[in-house]
Write a protein that holds these residues in place. Structure first.
Motif, PDB file in Angstrom:
ATOM      1  N   SER A 141      14.618  19.769 -77.605  1.00 51.88           N
ATOM      2  CA  SER A 141      13.777  18.565 -77.551  1.00 51.88           C
ATOM      3  C   SER A 141      12.331  18.880 -77.904  1.00 51.88           C
ATOM      4  O   SER A 141      11.663  18.123 -78.608  1.00 51.88           O
ATOM      5  N   PHE A 142      11.860  20.001 -77.407  1.00 51.08           N
ATOM      6  CA  PHE A 142      10.480  20.410 -77.670  1.00 51.08           C
ATOM      7  C   PHE A 142      10.283  20.654 -79.166  1.00 51.08           C
ATOM      8  O   PHE A 142       9.325  20.163 -79.776  1.00 51.08           O
ATOM      9  N   LEU A 143      11.186  21.408 -79.775  1.00 53.95           N
ATOM     10  CA  LEU A 143      11.105  21.704 -81.203  1.00 53.95           C
ATOM     11  C   LEU A 143      11.205  20.423 -82.029  1.00 53.95           C
ATOM     12  O   LEU A 143      10.440  20.207 -82.973  1.00 53.95           O
ATOM     13  N   LYS A 144      12.131  19.549 -81.663  1.00 51.18           N
ATOM     14  CA  LYS A 144      12.304  18.283 -82.380  1.00 51.18           C
ATOM     15  C   LYS A 144      11.031  17.440 -82.310  1.00 51.18           C
ATOM     16  O   LYS A 144      10.599  16.864 -83.321  1.00 51.18           O
ATOM     17  N   ASP A 151       4.755  11.488 -80.402  1.00 48.55           N
ATOM     18  CA  ASP A 151       3.642  11.367 -79.465  1.00 48.55           C
ATOM     19  C   ASP A 151       3.950  12.229 -78.238  1.00 48.55           C
ATOM     20  O   ASP A 151       5.059  12.148 -77.683  1.00 48.55           O
ATOM     21  N   PRO A 152       3.015  13.070 -77.785  1.00 46.01           N
ATOM     22  CA  PRO A 152       3.301  13.973 -76.663  1.00 46.01           C
ATOM     23  C   PRO A 152       3.786  13.264 -75.399  1.00 46.01           C
ATOM     24  O   PRO A 152       4.728  13.713 -74.754  1.00 46.01           O
ATOM     25  N   ASP A 153       3.160  12.142 -75.044  1.00 50.14           N
ATOM     26  CA  ASP A 153       3.583  11.435 -73.834  1.00 50.14           C
ATOM     27  C   ASP A 153       5.014  10.921 -73.975  1.00 50.14           C
ATOM     28  O   ASP A 153       5.805  10.984 -73.033  1.00 50.14           O
ATOM     29  N   THR A 154       5.360  10.438 -75.161  1.00 52.29           N
ATOM     30  CA  THR A 154       6.721   9.956 -75.422  1.00 52.29           C
ATOM     31  C   THR A 154       7.715  11.114 -75.356  1.00 52.29           C
ATOM     32  O   THR A 154       8.791  10.991 -74.766  1.00 52.29           O
ATOM     33  N   ALA A 155       7.354  12.241 -75.949  1.00 53.77           N
ATOM     34  CA  ALA A 155       8.240  13.410 -75.956  1.00 53.77           C
ATOM     35  C   ALA A 155       8.463  13.928 -74.538  1.00 53.77           C
ATOM     36  O   ALA A 155       9.601  14.238 -74.155  1.00 53.77           O
ATOM     37  N   ILE A 156       7.403  13.984 -73.749  1.00 54.92           N
ATOM     38  CA  ILE A 156       7.526  14.476 -72.375  1.00 54.92           C
ATOM     39  C   ILE A 156       8.388  13.538 -71.548  1.00 54.92           C
ATOM     40  O   ILE A 156       9.251  13.974 -70.779  1.00 54.92           O
TER      41      ILE A 156
END
Length: 187
Positions: A141-144, A151-156
């Motif tokens: 998930s982090f790599l993707k 967006d960092p908040d969305t990814a987190i």
């Protein structure tokens, strides 16, 4: 990242005298020999100040402790608590590193300890059940998110949701249970 054995000593099956190799490893593990191999001689390469091992910096060559950089690969096996105290001399191996180490540790009470999933993965069957898949999912998930520019908040938020849905809450509960049962060992 999960780790296994970092250093392993092997004796060849074709060795004519394997007992000599075992004797040598036992000799390296004797406390005085371990200390000499790991951080040198007291009064020469280090001194003990208030119970702490501190390197001795001499003359213009303030990096003389660098001679012990890879010595952990040549040392035997020792009590981890004692080894950690000696390791602190290695963490202070240059005047700059010593200053940074002291500054960091002067504020240690300001930080909240974080529970390491790696420690509990070795002791809790519940953590072992989920940890590999969770670590892989987190890394993917982090790599993707990086590749796609998410967006960092969305990814987190997405990673947190995946964690919760795929065993993360169970892992957290198992880690907390283990911590509560063993809390007295860290005090």
């Amino acid at each position: 990242i999960m780790k296994g054995a970092n250093f392993v000593s092997c004796i060849s099956q074709s060795s004519k005298n394997p007992e000599h190799a075992i004797n040598w490893l036992n000799i390296l593990s004797e406390p005085d020999n371990y200390r000499r191999t790991y951080i040198g001689e007291e009064g020469v390469s280090y001194e003990v100040i208030d119970g702490n091992y501190t390197p001795i910096f001499t003359g213009d060559d303030a990096t003389n402790f660098n001679a012990y950089t890879n010595s952990d690969k040549l040392s035997g096996i020792n009590n981890p608590t004692v080894s950690f105290k000696m390791w602190q001399a290695r963490a202070r191996k240059t005047p700059e590193m010593a200053e940074a180490y002291e500054a960091m540790n002067a504020r240690v009470d300001e930080y909240e300890p974080l529970i390491s999933i790696e420690l509990y993965g070795k002791t809790s069957p519940k953590v072992q059940e989920y940890v590999t898949a969770l670590n892989q999912a987190f890394g993917d998930s982090f790599l993707k998110a990086i590749v796609e520019g998410t967006d960092p908040d969305t990814a987190i938020a997405a990673m947190q949701a995946d964690w919760d849905a795929n065993g993360g809450l169970e892992v957290e509960a198992a880690m907390q249970e283990f911590y509560d049962a063993n809390k007295s060992y860290s005090e």
